[in-house]
Design an enzyme around this catalytic site. Structure first.
Site, PDB file in Angstrom:
ATOM      1  N   GLU A  42      25.255  -9.174 -10.433  1.00 16.30           N
ATOM      2  CA  GLU A  42      24.481  -9.789 -11.505  1.00 16.30           C
ATOM      3  C   GLU A  42      25.102  -9.309 -12.810  1.00 16.30           C
ATOM      4  O   GLU A  42      25.326  -8.111 -12.980  1.00 16.30           O
ATOM      5  CB  GLU A  42      23.010  -9.354 -11.457  1.00 16.30           C
ATOM      6  N   ARG A 267      24.680   2.202   0.338  1.00 13.64           N
ATOM      7  CA  ARG A 267      25.358   2.293  -0.945  1.00 13.64           C
ATOM      8  C   ARG A 267      25.918   3.690  -1.165  1.00 13.64           C
ATOM      9  O   ARG A 267      25.507   4.666  -0.522  1.00 13.64           O
ATOM     10  CB  ARG A 267      24.405   1.952  -2.086  1.00 13.64           C
ATOM     11  N   LYS A 277      22.074   1.450 -12.493  1.00 15.04           N
ATOM     12  CA  LYS A 277      22.451   0.716 -13.703  1.00 15.04           C
ATOM     13  C   LYS A 277      21.486   1.013 -14.843  1.00 15.04           C
ATOM     14  O   LYS A 277      21.886   1.122 -15.986  1.00 15.04           O
ATOM     15  CB  LYS A 277      22.409  -0.794 -13.416  1.00 15.04           C
TER      16      LYS A 277
END
Length: 566
Positions: A42, A267, A277
């Site tokens: 994104e 992850r 983020k």
RNA sequence: UGACCCAUGGUGUAACGGCAGCACAAGAGAUUUUGGUUCUCUCGGUCCAGGUUCGAAUCCUGGUGGGUCAACCA
């Protein structure tokens, strides 16, 4: 002859679980043996080392199985997204060494198609327009241990739903007034199956479609279908999407389109490193770092500026492996990867970070010799260069001790050391500032028969020191970095806690160093090994008059470690 | 008191019913014009309890521990 890289590297190399799935699919003829992956960020922030794992995985798999990888921006939430991020993401993926060729896509490319898919569900009575508020929807969703309640709007007719959904698209309703929901099962043990929202009304400017749309699909309704449209075979994502998979499959099945397979992996986490983020954004916004590309940031652009190479990051991604188990990789592995890479590609130069003056009492005043030095002993092909040598030099302040402990191999009164690529010298006396006791000059004598390369030069001495000549040394700025956080897993820091308590106050040290003249024209991002002190990279802040060096990573220093233990 | 996922040295990751291996980290030695590099060696592991089997890290059952899920974020 084909010279395309073949799948295997060494025949003995074992497969990770995703490769096993893919090879099984190839064996059984699923997708006609085709392998097509995608990297779907994104565009709401900069890429970091965690994304690098995903990028290397997706592109690496395609490379290994002669497939393809798409770059797709998952841009379904216009209020968070921006072209600034789109541009940086493309730059970072390219820099890492990967090529999506002509396959650059945006989820927003599919908005029209997605709308049609939604209409299909409406016509199948599998979707309905719901007029409840966000709060009401939330309250009636139930909890993981108790079922939800069905919406009063759940039994609207197909015609009514089609009409309302079209009018939603036409902008007849304000933000938040209505949503399109799937009609699945409000009692499902999987919360994501309890009539999830498919579309929301958002009168917002989209970075690509502008004001063309005022309804936007949710992630769940966009992602799988985008994969399907692009005929992705293996849709690789992180573990938290595992519970979304039944919904992913449900949409594909109900709409009746090509079915990619979603595969989840754990992850990346790295010790002393934030990977969220949101937290990275806060570090930038609160001014704890100078920007997304601050060399202390785990962002791709930060690592690049710091001096990491794409190869080292790819090696790192390869080495950490892929599995479904939660993991925290020790940051020392990342450091190992960059040291290993730079050790063979960075030229070694003399640089003194904390200089103290050496005077060779028996060296002729005004004489300058040009001495030959190898650029990289690990790689002869990198050639040699000349170093100016003279009576007055600088060495590292901590390379001298007036009263050394037993295992100190460097310079001390009465002791001999070799100056790298030059002569053996002996310390004769020391000059100090009377008040502070600080050493200002070290007087030595040199042995003219021990010049590097001379027949008599092989005499053993305990230590070898780096040095620069006073007159010809170039002053540069040197920035030394340490971990940003003192907490081992800073991603665990709770929401409302201030980062201040967890930030390392000494994460950046700036000093002025003296380097040999040969580096005077170094280019931005050029890499060097400064003897003993570390690997360095030229920062973009450098100006023609003043070079700025970032320390990528210090060398392993067992002397420092031995000292610390004591 | 739900559903789903996961569990191998300090950290990661292999072994697909048949000798628990590799990397990082740590420790020791050799080499070294930097104590780095390179080379050699050492340390140290199958969450627990049952079961199946000639044989289980692997298959089954039950525990325990960790993670994920209740945005009109992705």
């Amino acid at each position: 002859m084909e010279d395309v890289k073949l799948p295997e590297e060494k025949g003995t190399r074992s497969l990770n679980f995703i490769e096993e799935i893919i090879e099984e699919d190839i064996r059984t003829g699923v997708n006609e043996g085709r392998v097509h992956t995608r990297f779907p960020p994104e565009p709401n922030g900069y890429l970091h080392i965690g994304h690098a794992k995903s990028i290397c995985l997706n592109f690496g798999l395609a490379n290994k199985y002669r497939g393809k990888t798409n770059l797709r921006f998952d841009d379904t939430n216009p209020v968070k997204e921006d072209v600034e991020y789109v541009d940086s993401i493309m730059e970072d993926v390219k820099w890492l060494g990967f090529d999506w060729e002509d396959r650059l896509f945006y989820a927003s490319d599919y908005f029209e198609q997605l709308f049609e898919y939604a209409m299909i569900l409406i016509k199948k009575e599998k979707a309905y327009v719901c007029d409840m508020t966000a709060e009401e929807i939330s309250e009636t969703r139930g909890t993981p241990t108790s079922p939800g309640k069905e919406s009063p709007f759940r039994s609207r007719t197909v015609d009514e739903n089609a009409d309302l959904f079209t009018r939603m698209r036409n902008g007849e309703f304000p933000d938040g007034s209505r949503v399109l929901r799937a009609r699945i099962d409000m009692a499902s043990p999987n919360m994501h199956m309890r009539d999830p929202v498919l579309y929301r009304i958002l009168h917002a400017w989209h970075h690509r479609t502008g004001d063309q749309w005022c309804i936007y699909p949710m992630y769940d309704f966009a992602h799988g279908q985008s994969d399907s449209i692009e005929r992705i075979t293996h849709s690789i994502c992180t573990l938290e999407f595992e519970v979304h998979r039944p919904l992913y499959d449900w949409f594909i099945r109900e709409i009746g389109i090509y079915a990619p397979r979603q595969i989840e992996f754990a992850r990346l986490n790295v010790t002393y490193t934030v990977m969220s983020k949101r937290k990275l954004l806060e570090l930038v916004q609160q001014g704890h770092v100078s920007g997304w590309d601050d060399p202390r940031m785990p962002t791709i652009c930060g690592l690049r500026r710091r001096g990491f190479t794409p190869e080292s990051i790819r090696t790192f991604a390869e080495t950490i492996g892929v599995a479904k188990r939660e993991n925290v990789i020790d940051v020392s592995l990342l450091e190992f990867c960059i040291r290993e890479d730079l050790n063979r590609r960075a030229n070694r130069v003399m640089a003194v970070l904390d200089p103290v003056k050496i005077i060779l009492d028996n060296y002729p005043d005004g004489q300058v010799e040009e001495l030959e030095a190898v650029n990289n002993p690990e790689d002869e092909t990198r050639g040699k260069r000349m170093l100016p040598f003279s009576k007055t030099l600088f060495i590292e302040r901590d390379d001298f001790m007036e009263d050394p402990p037993g295992k100190f191999f460097r310079l001390a009164p009465g002791r001999e050391v070799r100056l790298k690529a030059a002569y053996i010298i002996r310390c004769e006396s020391v000059v100090k500032e009377p008040e502070t006791g600080k050493i200002t000059e070290i007087h030595c004598t040199y042995d003219p028969l021990t010049k590097s390369g001379m027949p008599d030069s092989n005499r053993k001495v305990k230590g070898t020191l780096h040095w620069v000549s006073e007159k010809t040394a170039v002053e540069v700025e040197v920035r030394l970095y340490d971990r940003l956080f003192v907490k081992e897993n800073p991603d665990d820091i709770e929401e409302d806690k201030s980062y201040k308590d967890y930030l390392n106050p000494d994460s950046l040290k700036i000093l002025t160093a003296k380097v040999e003249p040969s580096v005077a024209n170094a280019q931005v991002l050029e890499k060097y090994q400064f003897e003993r002190t570390g690997y360095f990279s030229v920062d973009k802040d450098s100006t023609p008059g003043k070079l700025v060096f970032n320390r990528v990573v210090p060398l392993k220093d067992s002397w420092a470690k031995a000292e610390k233990v004591k």
